[in-house]
Structures are given as C-alpha cells and as structure tokens.
Write a protein that holds these residues in place. Structure first.
Motif, short mmCIF file in Angstrom:
data_model
loop_
_atom_site.label_atom_id
_atom_site.label_comp_id
_atom_site.label_asym_id
_atom_site.label_seq_id
_atom_site.Cartn_x
_atom_site.Cartn_y
_atom_site.Cartn_z
N SER A 197 12.15 -8.81 3.95
CA SER A 197 12.52 -7.89 3.91
C SER A 197 11.81 -7.12 5.32
N PHE A 198 11.86 -6.95 6.22
CA PHE A 198 10.49 -7.16 7.30
C PHE A 198 10.98 -5.54 7.78
N THR A 199 10.24 -5.15 8.04
CA THR A 199 9.89 -3.11 7.99
C THR A 199 8.34 -2.35 9.13
N TYR A 251 0.98 -1.20 -0.06
CA TYR A 251 0.02 0.23 0.70
C TYR A 251 0.69 0.54 0.11
N PHE A 252 2.24 1.64 0.12
CA PHE A 252 2.85 2.52 0.13
C PHE A 252 2.93 3.00 -1.36
N TYR A 253 3.74 1.76 -2.16
CA TYR A 253 3.40 2.81 -4.12
C TYR A 253 2.29 2.07 -4.46
N ARG A 300 3.97 -3.91 2.58
CA ARG A 300 4.71 -2.45 3.26
C ARG A 300 2.89 -1.65 2.73
N GLU A 301 3.42 -0.92 4.54
CA GLU A 301 2.03 -0.21 4.98
C GLU A 301 0.48 -0.85 4.68
N ALA A 302 0.72 -1.94 5.08
CA ALA A 302 -0.78 -2.84 4.51
C ALA A 302 -0.63 -3.82 6.07
N ARG A 348 -5.73 -1.92 -3.91
CA ARG A 348 -5.54 -3.12 -2.71
C ARG A 348 -6.64 -3.71 -3.35
N GLU A 349 -8.44 -4.26 -4.23
CA GLU A 349 -8.60 -5.40 -3.59
C GLU A 349 -7.25 -6.37 -4.05
N VAL A 350 -7.64 -5.99 -5.45
CA VAL A 350 -7.03 -7.44 -6.61
C VAL A 350 -5.69 -7.17 -5.74
#
Length: 267
Positions: free
Chosen positions: A167-169, A109-111, A142-144, A116-118
């Motif tokens: 790539s855990f952030t 959800y960052f880029y 990411r951001e999700a 998002r539903e797809v």
C-alpha cells in the motif's frame, strides 16, 4: 440516479492478489469472493495476518482453499500484543507450504495506536524472524519514512529474501531505497484516486519489475467502485491505472506483476 459503473475487464491473464484480508470481508461468503476473482484471472490469493488472534484464522482459511496463501505477523497498530509466544507461533508455522511471508509488520505514525518505540522493536524483531527463516516480509509504513529506512538499512542485508512495502504512499526516498534493497512496492486502489498524484508519481519512477498488485480488501476500493466493499476481483482496474501511468499495455503490467509476485513470494 447513480451513474452505471463500468464492468470489470477480463484480460485472460493470470493475476496474483498479494494483499487482502479475507476474514474481514462481509458482503459475500469467502468462497463467493474467491470465485468471483477466479473468473477474472486471479490465480492465487494472499490473505494477511495482523494480530496474534488473527494468526489461527489465517492458518484455518489457507487450509480450506487450495489457491489461498497467507502471511503471519503483527501489524504496528497491535505491536503491544506481540510477545515471545507470538514469536514462537510465527516461527512454528513458517514451514507450512501455505504460508509465504512474515507480515503485516512495520510502523504507523499516522494513527499512533501503539507507542513508537514498541512499534520499532516489534518491527525489528519480526524482520529478524524473516532473516532467520529465509522468508520475505509484507511491510506497512505510514508517516514513518525515516525510521522505516533506518530499520531496513540495518536488517535488509541480513535477509536472503526481501518482500514488499505494501500500500505504498510514502515518499520517493523510501521508494528508491526499497527498490535498491530488493523490495517491491505494493500498489492498490489508491493509485486510482483523484487526489493520489503522489502515488502515481512513485509508480512512474519505479521499474515495473518492482511493482506488485494488491487490493488490501475490504479497504481502498478502486475507482469506479469506490463506496463499496473492496474485493480481489477489482485488481484489473489497478493494473489499468498502472499501465496508463507507465505508458505500457495493461497486458504488460499483468504479465510483469505476475512474474514479480512469483519471484517475491513463491520461488
């Protein structure tokens, strides 16, 4: 004049590179990239598929190198390209001994490169593939965090093998849930970055038995080689930083993450 970079340390212990993109590296031919890492103890490599078009490339590369393994999946950036044909192709090749996981799958959800539903639908569909075929997964998120947790709570109980959130952030709640559900967290060069205190905090709170080493090469080159193309040979720097955070020896980190990698992808 630039400051001389420290040589890459060799701990004389086996290492598994659990996430990189061999076909994306440009600074050296594939065999040179692999050979340089082998000299530093990297025993196995996992090159990761991200698009339907990338899947045959991964299959070809893994057939050419005995110590190179692969994953098959569609990244959230490209979720709109996923089709029934893609599903069938992934399933068809998961019985290949050189393919060890479904991935790279997840949510970004960052880029927001894809609706998002797809993204959610394709993430769930690929988790179903993993559940149906007893394969682990390689997850990108990411951001999700909230949606990732909701989807994992639904699908992880159906999966005999779990995998890694790579790539855990993300935040501590997702980290805790992932570990509780049986997933590992993939730690790469971000952990060495000055401003990545949040990642180091996650490393500090996560049992060493649930951490994996990865580079995500050619991206996210660790200190002290930031600014150059990443490669699996830099994995020892990541292990050293984890060791400092965990207050254990680098050798302990290398031994445990090696065992974790075998358990997650090669058992």
């Amino acid at each position: 004049m630039s400051k001389k970079r420290r040589d890459i340390p060799n701990y004389q212990l086996p290492i598994i590179e659990t996430h990189f993109h061999l076909d994306y590296l440009k600074d050296a031919p594939a065999e040179e990239v692999l050979a340089a890492a082998r000299e530093l103890g990297v025993e196995r490599f996992m090159t990761i598929a991200v698009t339907p078009a990338n899947i045959p490339v991964v299959l070809q590369l893994t057939s050419e190198h005995t110590d190179l393994f692969g994953t098959l999946g569609v990244h959230p950036h490209d979720a709109a390209e996923f089709s029934d044909e893609t599903d069938a192709t992934i399933r068809q090749h998961l019985n290949n001994d050189k393919i060890v996981a479904v991935g790279e799958i997840g949510l970004d959800y960052f880029y927001d490169n894809c609706d998002r539903e797809v993204q959610r639908q394709v993430f769930a569909q690929q988790l179903r593939i993993a559940a149906d075929t007893d394969m682990p997964v390689v997850i990108h998120t990411r951001e999700a965090d909230e949606d990732t947790m909701a989807i994992l709570r639904e699908y992880a109980p159906q999966m005999a093998r779990k995998g890694v959130v790579h790539s855990f952030t993300s935040g501590p709640e997702l980290a805790g849930l992932a570990v509780e559900l049986g997933f590992c967290l993939g730690i790469n060069g971000i952990v060495t970055f000055n401003k990545a205190e949040n990642v180091r905090e996650i490393v500090a709170q996560t049992p060493l038995t649930h951490l994996l080493l990865e580079t995500d090469a050619p991206y996210l080159t660790p200190v002290p080689y930031r600014g150059t193309e990443n490669a699996p040979k830099y994995l020892p720097f990541i292990a050293e930083t984890i060791a400092r955070v965990k207050e254990v020896s680098t050798e302990d980190v290398l031994r445990q993450t090696y065992e974790n990698s075998l358990r997650t992808f090669f058992s």
